[in-house]
Design a protein around this motif. Structure first.
Motif, PDB file in Angstrom:
ATOM      1  N   ASP A  19       0.826  -1.213   0.000  1.00  0.00           N
ATOM      2  CA  ASP A  19       0.000   0.000   0.000  1.00  0.00           C
ATOM      3  C   ASP A  19       0.861   1.265   0.000  1.00  0.00           C
ATOM      4  OD1 ASP A  19      -2.337  -1.570   0.236  1.00  0.00           O
ATOM      5  OD2 ASP A  19      -2.247  -1.489   2.431  1.00  0.00           O
ATOM      6  N   ILE A  20       2.112   1.141   0.413  1.00  0.00           N
ATOM      7  CA  ILE A  20       2.950   2.331   0.587  1.00  0.00           C
ATOM      8  C   ILE A  20       3.125   3.090  -0.724  1.00  0.00           C
ATOM      9  CG2 ILE A  20       5.240   3.192   1.242  1.00  0.00           C
ATOM     10  CD1 ILE A  20       5.344   0.802   3.261  1.00  0.00           C
ATOM     11  N   ALA A  21       3.466   2.404  -1.793  1.00  0.00           N
ATOM     12  CA  ALA A  21       3.718   3.092  -3.076  1.00  0.00           C
ATOM     13  C   ALA A  21       2.472   3.821  -3.596  1.00  0.00           C
ATOM     14  CB  ALA A  21       4.273   2.123  -4.114  1.00  0.00           C
ATOM     15  N   PRO A  22       1.302   3.170  -3.672  1.00  0.00           N
ATOM     16  CA  PRO A  22       0.147   3.933  -4.169  1.00  0.00           C
ATOM     17  C   PRO A  22      -0.297   5.036  -3.205  1.00  0.00           C
ATOM     18  CG  PRO A  22      -0.523   1.693  -3.580  1.00  0.00           C
ATOM     19  CD  PRO A  22       0.977   1.754  -3.502  1.00  0.00           C
ATOM     20  N   ASN A  27      -0.132  10.948  -1.870  1.00  0.00           N
ATOM     21  CA  ASN A  27       0.422  11.990  -1.005  1.00  0.00           C
ATOM     22  C   ASN A  27       1.357  12.944  -1.749  1.00  0.00           C
ATOM     23  OD1 ASN A  27      -0.917  11.295   1.355  1.00  0.00           O
ATOM     24  ND2 ASN A  27       0.620   9.776   1.900  1.00  0.00           N
ATOM     25  N   ALA A  28       1.790  12.565  -2.938  1.00  0.00           N
ATOM     26  CA  ALA A  28       2.640  13.425  -3.757  1.00  0.00           C
ATOM     27  C   ALA A  28       1.827  14.176  -4.815  1.00  0.00           C
ATOM     28  CB  ALA A  28       3.728  12.590  -4.433  1.00  0.00           C
ATOM     29  N   ILE A  39       3.119  18.315   0.184  1.00  0.00           N
ATOM     30  CA  ILE A  39       3.037  16.941  -0.288  1.00  0.00           C
ATOM     31  C   ILE A  39       4.009  16.127   0.568  1.00  0.00           C
ATOM     32  CG2 ILE A  39       2.297  17.556  -2.616  1.00  0.00           C
ATOM     33  CD1 ILE A  39       5.148  17.081  -3.551  1.00  0.00           C
ATOM     34  N   LEU A  40       3.847  14.812   0.555  1.00  0.00           N
ATOM     35  CA  LEU A  40       4.677  13.968   1.411  1.00  0.00           C
ATOM     36  C   LEU A  40       5.633  13.117   0.590  1.00  0.00           C
ATOM     37  CD1 LEU A  40       2.052  12.730   4.029  1.00  0.00           C
ATOM     38  CD2 LEU A  40       3.630  14.652   4.205  1.00  0.00           C
TER      39      LEU A  40
END
Length: 179
Positions: A19-22, A27-28, A39-40
């Motif tokens: 889930d981190i990448a999507p 967040n970007a 943005i993160l």
């Protein structure tokens, strides 16, 4: 337990490494983050995911990962965030649970945030939580509409201490709902 809530179209579950990448892509995205001060990065997103996963592991409630049931595609997060007394916020109501959501732009306008949030409120009540709050930037009309669909009451306006430097985002609204 990984899956906590199921609706007609959604699964709300604990976080997975994939889930981190999507989530970082969301967040970007400047449009997804337009009501946030920034943005993160990937690292910041990864740390947030780890924190959310830990909270859910420990308390079985928190900000859940959301996926479309039909495709098992990750689309964002919806759930509860516990805000303790002494946090950056200085609400007299603290401590409290805040309900929040962030969904991928590709699924906006389909009622998914409301569907997931309604299910979270039902789950929260079953867990003994009897009231929730939500807040957002005053200009965030989409989130305010979700709060209103959830029959939350607008109880006051305030200046958010984390974005006080940004005139556009500083003005916030606080909503409340008894469960």
């Amino acid at each position: 337990m990984d899956q906590y809530i199921e609706t007609k179209r959604l699964i709300l579950r604990n976080w997975k490494d994939e889930d981190i990448a999507p989530f970082q892509k969301m967040n970007a995205n400047a449009e997804v983050r337009r009501y946030f001060p920034d943005i993160l990065s990937y690292e910041a997103t990864k740390n947030i995911v780890e924190q959310m996963k830990t909270v859910i592991d420990q308390y079985h409630i928190g900000l859940f990962a959301v996926e479309l049931k039909e495709t098992q595609t990750f689309i964002g997060m919806v759930g509860l965030n516990y805000i303790p007394k002494g946090s950056i916020m200085s609400f007299p109501e603290l401590p409290f649970y805040e309900i929040g959501w962030r969904l991928d732009k590709t699924v906006w306008g389909n009622g998914l945030a409301t569907e997931a949030a309604e299910a979270v409120l039902t789950y929260a009540k079953e867990k003994g939580i009897d009231e929730v709050y939500s807040f957002t930037s005053e200009i965030n009309k989409p989130s305010r509409r979700v709060m209103e669909k959830l029959e939350m009451e607008h109880i006051r306006d305030f200046l958010h201490p984390k974005v006080i430097h940004d005139e556009t985002l500083a003005a916030h609204v606080l909503y409340y709902k008894s469960l």
